[in-house]
Design a protein around this motif. Structure first.
Motif, PDB file in Angstrom:
ATOM      1  N   ARG A   1       9.912 -12.520  20.748  1.00  0.00           N
ATOM      2  CA  ARG A   1       8.546 -13.004  20.958  1.00  0.00           C
ATOM      3  C   ARG A   1       8.527 -14.514  21.143  1.00  0.00           C
ATOM      4  O   ARG A   1       7.842 -15.053  22.020  1.00  0.00           O
ATOM      5  N   GLN A   2       9.268 -15.209  20.301  1.00  0.00           N
ATOM      6  CA  GLN A   2       9.290 -16.665  20.377  1.00  0.00           C
ATOM      7  C   GLN A   2       9.912 -17.146  21.685  1.00  0.00           C
ATOM      8  O   GLN A   2       9.415 -18.096  22.310  1.00  0.00           O
TER       9      GLN A   2
ATOM     10  N   ILE B   1       5.667 -19.774  17.244  1.00  0.00           N
ATOM     11  CA  ILE B   1       5.831 -19.048  15.984  1.00  0.00           C
ATOM     12  C   ILE B   1       4.730 -18.028  15.743  1.00  0.00           C
ATOM     13  O   ILE B   1       4.920 -17.050  15.022  1.00  0.00           O
ATOM     14  N   CYS B   2       3.580 -18.198  16.360  1.00  0.00           N
ATOM     15  CA  CYS B   2       2.407 -17.379  16.030  1.00  0.00           C
ATOM     16  C   CYS B   2       2.248 -16.154  16.919  1.00  0.00           C
ATOM     17  O   CYS B   2       1.241 -15.449  16.823  1.00  0.00           O
ATOM     18  N   ARG B   3       3.217 -15.874  17.792  1.00  0.00           N
ATOM     19  CA  ARG B   3       3.035 -14.773  18.736  1.00  0.00           C
ATOM     20  C   ARG B   3       2.825 -13.426  18.045  1.00  0.00           C
ATOM     21  O   ARG B   3       2.012 -12.609  18.455  1.00  0.00           O
ATOM     22  N   GLY B   4       3.583 -13.172  16.977  1.00  0.00           N
ATOM     23  CA  GLY B   4       3.422 -11.921  16.251  1.00  0.00           C
ATOM     24  C   GLY B   4       2.054 -11.805  15.624  1.00  0.00           C
ATOM     25  O   GLY B   4       1.426 -10.732  15.650  1.00  0.00           O
TER      26      GLY B   4
ATOM     27  N   GLY C   1      -3.781  -9.247  15.902  1.00  0.00           N
ATOM     28  CA  GLY C   1      -5.228  -9.402  15.809  1.00  0.00           C
ATOM     29  C   GLY C   1      -5.723 -10.716  15.257  1.00  0.00           C
ATOM     30  O   GLY C   1      -6.937 -10.877  15.036  1.00  0.00           O
ATOM     31  N   VAL C   2      -4.843 -11.676  15.023  1.00  0.00           N
ATOM     32  CA  VAL C   2      -5.262 -12.981  14.536  1.00  0.00           C
ATOM     33  C   VAL C   2      -5.696 -13.830  15.731  1.00  0.00           C
ATOM     34  O   VAL C   2      -4.976 -13.917  16.739  1.00  0.00           O
TER      35      VAL C   2
END
Length: 483
Positions: free
Chosen positions: A250-251, A333-336, A341-342
């Motif tokens: 993802r990163q 870092i925030c892809r997951g 749903g964030v």
């Protein structure tokens, strides 16, 4: 592969068939089963390769390979530094210099990929590798991706058909240098040095000096990642340290998308301290802390998380039916968290605050980021205005005045707390400082509780209130807007 490009590098290193010197640090015999396979791999390459083992015992007969016996100092961990003298003495005899530990499998494909990208890089950039491990179930994991180590999203760049980025953990237990790069490293005066440690321990320091001390910027070609991934054959960190292939992919995908942007993205803040071993840096993979989520009011329907990492806490809150908005540490870092749903708001504090203008939240989380902000009061004042009536801001911060910290400093005979923000990239954080920041920001502190150090947890329930804070490795301060 473009063979003409490979030949161009070969000409740069003064040979159509570059001569390669490989130094392998191998203490004892526990990794000999890997060492045998590694040497076999080097001997199969279509280059003129000489392998030299560096060891505390003579292995020359067993592996029919040159072995230099002896330690640079009495410390067994100093062995990896032995390659420095070897490279310095033979600098004019070879075109490529490879160093690795005795459980790192570098293939001919890896070397050719390195030769392929090197002509595309300026003199101060160097291609590097990242380690992969494979579990008994065949699942891949990346041991170098953990704790506060992360991709520097501002470093993403194109070189020819390659996209490269800097990963802040430079250690991969191996590196490759051309003769010219080695010469420049030696001329810096910081390569052929006595064993020492700093950001990393002794073995890791020996393997990262070209990047950390000698002026070379390590970049990983993320667009050709398989060619720059080396197997850590011992697989010793599987299930213990590192991130999953799913998270890592993802990163990397985020980095490839960043390369298509016209302008580099903004990160939230400088998340690594300048203290030894990066102590008090922000953990990008923070676990869910029950003491934190239990303090979120049950009626909360919306939460703002400032300083989101991989999003374990934020994802858990979404699963509880709460609407979560997060300002991440960086766009990779925030892809997951985004997939779970964030709602992600990118940018530094100023840009993110502007995007949130007019919105209100039932709770704000600031988990282990406030002590890393140059001006904590300004940030608290700015984001405190986004709270609904009687809503809390929950601040988790390291307790640098706690007994666990004091004991560690006495044990290690080192002072490891920030004296000034300028020197450490961190503020001295304890209950008094966090509460003072809140007051100056117009927030009323409701209470401060502790998160016990794991070794003190057994005493925590029977300790008096004042002792609980002293036994805590982290503090949680709950504050509200002043009435």
């Amino acid at each position: 592969m473009n063979e003409h490009v490979v030949m161009d590098v070969a000409r740069r290193v003064n040979s159509a068939h570059p001569r390669v010197l490989v130094a392998i640090a191998s203490y004892g015999s526990s990794n000999d089963r890997y060492l045998e396979q590694i040497i076999k791999e080097y001997r199969s390459m279509a280059f003129a390769v000489d392998v030299v083992m560096l060891s505390n015992i003579d292995k020359s007969t067993a592996f029919e390979t040159e072995c230099l016996v002896g330690l640079p100092t009495s410390d067994p961990w100093s062995l990896p530094f032995a390659h420095k003298k070897l490279f310095a003495e033979r600098r004019d005899q070879y075109d490529l210099f490879i160093y690795s530990e005795d459980d790192i499998l570098i293939s001919e494909r890896n070397v050719r990929a390195w030769l392929n990208v090197t002509p595309l890089l300026p003199d101060n950039e160097i291609a590097g590798f990242i380690r992969v491990e494979i579990g008994d179930d065949g699942i891949r994991s990346y041991p170098d991706v953990h704790a506060y180590f992360h991709w520097d999203t501002s470093s993403v760049r194109r070189r020819g058909d390659h996209v490269l980025a800097h990963f802040t953990n430079e250690h991969a237990a191996c590196f490759v240098l051309t003769r010219e790069q080695l010469r420049n490293a030696l001329n810096s005066g910081r390569f052929d040095v006595l064993p020492y440690d700093g950001k990393y321990d002794l073995p890791c320091t020996a393997a990262t000096d070209p990047y950390t001390q000698c002026g070379l910027k390590k970049l990983i070609p993320v667009s050709h990642l398989e060619e720059f991934t080396v197997h850590h054959m011992s697989n010793k960190y599987v299930g213990k340290v590192g991130t999953t292939a799913e998270e890592f992919d993802r990163q990397v995908e985020a980095l490839l998308q960043i390369a298509q942007r016209a302008c580099p993205p903004q990160s939230l803040l400088a998340s690594e301290t300048k203290l030894r071993r990066g102590v008090y840096s922000k953990d990008y993979y923070e676990p869910l802390v029950q003491q934190v989520v239990q303090l979120i009011p049950g009626a909360s329907r919306s939460v703002l998380s400032i300083g989101c990492g991989s999003g374990i806490t934020e994802t858990w809150l979404v699963q509880q039916g709460i609407s979560v908005t997060a300002i991440p540490l960086d766009p990779a870092i925030c892809r997951g968290a985004a997939e779970n749903g964030v709602d992600i708001i990118e940018g530094d504090f100023r840009a993110a605050r502007a995007c949130l203008d007019g919105r209100r939240f039932d709770c704000i989380l600031m988990l282990n980021v406030l002590h890393l902000v140059p001006k904590p009061v300004d940030v608290l004042s700015s984001f405190g205005d986004l709270l609904t009536r009687d809503a809390p801001i929950i601040i988790q911060s390291p307790n640098m005045a706690g007994l666990p910290v004091i004991w560690r400093q006495l044990r290690d005979c080192r002072i490891q707390v920030p004296r000034t923000f300028q020197a450490a990239c961190a503020h001295f954080s304890y209950s008094g400082s966090v509460e003072k920041w809140c007051r100056k920001a117009g927030l009323s502190t409701v209470r401060t509780v502790g998160v016990p150090h794991r070794r003190a947890a057994v005493f925590y329930d029977i300790a008096p209130a004042i002792a609980k804070l002293a036994l805590s490795s982290d503090l949680i301060c709950i504050a509200r807007r002043g009435q």
